[in-house]
Design a protein around this motif. Structure first.
Motif, mmCIF file in Angstrom:
data_model
loop_
_atom_site.group_PDB
_atom_site.id
_atom_site.type_symbol
_atom_site.label_atom_id
_atom_site.label_comp_id
_atom_site.label_asym_id
_atom_site.label_seq_id
_atom_site.Cartn_x
_atom_site.Cartn_y
_atom_site.Cartn_z
ATOM 1 N N ILE A 166 0.865 -1.185 0.000
ATOM 2 C CA ILE A 166 0.000 0.000 0.000
ATOM 3 C C ILE A 166 0.899 1.232 0.000
ATOM 4 C CG2 ILE A 166 -1.743 1.271 1.297
ATOM 5 C CD1 ILE A 166 -2.642 -1.421 2.440
ATOM 6 N N PRO B 5 2.266 4.967 0.734
ATOM 7 C CA PRO B 5 2.047 5.818 1.913
ATOM 8 C C PRO B 5 1.091 6.954 1.569
ATOM 9 C CG PRO B 5 4.199 6.263 0.942
ATOM 10 C CD PRO B 5 3.620 5.086 0.223
ATOM 11 N N PRO B 6 0.342 7.460 2.558
ATOM 12 C CA PRO B 6 -0.578 8.572 2.288
ATOM 13 C C PRO B 6 0.206 9.815 1.879
ATOM 14 C CG PRO B 6 -0.424 8.169 4.655
ATOM 15 C CD PRO B 6 0.333 7.076 3.963
ATOM 16 N N GLN B 7 -0.430 10.651 1.031
ATOM 17 C CA GLN B 7 0.244 11.854 0.546
ATOM 18 C C GLN B 7 0.387 12.856 1.684
ATOM 19 O OE1 GLN B 7 -2.118 13.209 -2.751
ATOM 20 N NE2 GLN B 7 -0.773 12.197 -4.212
ATOM 21 N N GLN B 8 1.533 13.552 1.693
ATOM 22 C CA GLN B 8 1.798 14.574 2.691
ATOM 23 C C GLN B 8 0.940 15.803 2.381
ATOM 24 O OE1 GLN B 8 3.848 14.436 5.352
ATOM 25 N NE2 GLN B 8 4.339 12.311 4.930
#
Length: 164
Positions: A47, A49-52
């Motif tokens: 998965i 990583p979530p966007q900063q």
């Protein structure tokens, strides 16, 4: 010699299948089908990583600081102008901040202050000039010594003053 009619929908758009290849099959070199739902990674895939969050750039910070400085100057100017002649009322004392007769820079001061030079005897709203202002002050305040007019559109007024 006649040509055989094309197979399938004659009104369909796009490429026709080459002769000799059965309908419904993809040409060689086509895309293999993948499992899973569209838009989701296949099971077992890592998965991402979530966007900063978006970081503020130097230019954005600089613009915010400039806007705050301009707003501070405007607010400071407004607060400083609250003691100007346009806020004067009958009985207030005034101080002349300039020797220029065209712009005396009158400001309201406390009557007990050593800077107090004049007392407001009358104040009238409206646009007055020379002789008209003199006549109005004579009618409203018999012992006036000075006339101060300010013309500022709908905020024009006349002050009748005397020495304190």
């Amino acid at each position: 010699m006649t040509t055989p009619p094309p197979q399938g929908n004659p009104f369909a758009q796009g490429q026709q299948q080459p002769y000799g290849q059965p309908q419904g099959q993809a040409p060689q070199g086509g895309f293999p089908q993948q499992g899973g739902q569209p838009g989701f990674p296949p099971p077992g895939a890592p998965i991402p990583p979530p966007q900063q969050g978006r970081k503020l750039s130097f230019k954005t910070i600089k613009n915010i600081v400039i806007v705050l400085i301009v707003a501070g100057v405007a607010i400071g100017g407004y607060i400083a102008s609250k003691d100007d002649a346009n806020t004067a009322a009958v009985g207030d004392c005034m101080h002349r901040g300039s020797t220029d007769d065209n712009d005396p820079d009158l400001e309201v001061v406390d009557c007990g202050d050593a800077k107090a030079q004049y007392t407001v005897l009358a104040k009238m709203e409206g646009n007055f000039s020379g002789l008209t202002a003199q006549n109005k002050c004579e009618a409203e305040a018999k012992d006036f010594q000075y006339v101060y007019t300010e013309t500022n559109g709908s905020k024009s007024f006349l002050l009748c003053l005397k020495d304190k």
